[in-house]
Design an enzyme around this catalytic site. Structure first.
Site, PDB file in Angstrom:
ATOM      1  N   GLU A   1       1.043  -1.127  -0.870  1.00 61.06           N
ATOM      2  CA  GLU A   1       0.293   0.269   0.069  1.00 61.06           C
ATOM      3  C   GLU A   1       0.970   1.301   0.274  1.00 61.06           C
ATOM      4  OE1 GLU A   1      -2.604   0.082   3.606  1.00 61.06           O
ATOM      5  OE2 GLU A   1      -0.644  -0.927   4.566  1.00 61.06           O
TER       6      GLU A   1
ATOM      7  N   ASP B   1      -9.533 -10.720   6.687  1.00 62.07           N
ATOM      8  CA  ASP B   1      -9.440 -12.574   7.175  1.00 62.07           C
ATOM      9  C   ASP B   1     -10.838 -11.810   8.518  1.00 62.07           C
ATOM     10  OD1 ASP B   1      -8.064 -12.620   9.948  1.00 62.07           O
ATOM     11  OD2 ASP B   1      -6.730 -11.357   8.539  1.00 62.07           O
TER      12      ASP B   1
END
Length: 232
Positions: free
Chosen positions: A13, A200
């Site tokens: 990122e 997740d």
């Protein structure tokens, strides 16, 4: 804000944000690379802190002391602690608590840092409202939630621990840096917000989900961060 510090834990990122920057100057401190320049015309310093609370705390203090930032955005991925928050969705922090801080033996509530006058470090109200609005515009395919971010030096992949984190600390997601950044921002008296894309479910499936969804989650954070900088 005159200059915004943007902290990411992952290279993926940070690399994308750096590609969008202009007039970049690179400075190395504490084995971290601080990229100072313009993002959407706004002065920023983009840096990858590395994993864990110690790295994140050191990184934040350097941003304040060396680069003079007057606000911090922390982006990254996290595990969901609630059934309604799905992989890919984003959580914007209302506050941050360090779930592995445990001085209950001395009478403190779990998560409470001794000699600190707050339990959760509150995120800046304006920053989090802008973040939520911007996310709905640039990531219309996902949901955005506002809630407590829990941090600890631990990758949570156990259902029982997940239940404990929700029951005892009312967390929305769990990760490994935000609480330290929040504490450093609080102690320095500057505003902050944590942006976490869900990679997740913080349960027995976490180790399988994380590699598959990490990149997608990171892109959602990049979309949101660069749009948020425009609006601050």
């Amino acid at each position: 804000m005159n200059k915004i510090g943007i902290i990411g834990a992952m290279e993926i990122e940070v690399a994308r944000l750096k590609e969008m920057m202009t007039d970049v100057t690179v400075t190395e401190k504490a084995s971290m690379e601080f990229n100072e320049g313009l993002l959407n015309g706004k002065p920023v310093v983009v840096v990858r802190s590395g994993i864990g609370k110690v790295n994140a705390g050191i990184c934040t203090q350097i941003l304040v002391d060396v680069f003079g930032v007057d606000g911090v955005i922390n982006t990254g991925v996290a595990g969901s602690l609630r059934s309604e928050i799905n992989i890919g969705d984003i959580v914007v922090s209302t506050d941050a608590v360090q779930h592995d801080m445990d001085v209950t033996a001395l009478g403190y509530t779990k998560g409470q840092i001794p000699q600190i006058d707050v339990f959760g470090f509150p995120a800046d109200e304006t920053m989090r409202k802008i973040a939520a609005e911007a996310c709905r515009d640039v990531n219309p395919d996902i949901q955005v939630f506002s809630g407590r971010v829990l941090s600890g030096d631990q990758f949570v992949s156990d259902k029982e621990l997940k239940k404990t984190l929700v029951g005892e600390l009312d967390g929305f997601c769990t990760e490994m840096e935000g609480g330290a950044i929040a504490q450093a921002a609080y102690l320095n008296g500057i505003p902050y917000v944590i942006l976490r894309a869900i990679s997740d479910k913080a349960d027995d499936s976490a180790t399988m989900d994380y590699p598959e969804f990490e990149k997608k989650a990171a892109q959602h954070c990049v979309n949101l961060t660069q749009e948020m900088v425009k609006r601050l």
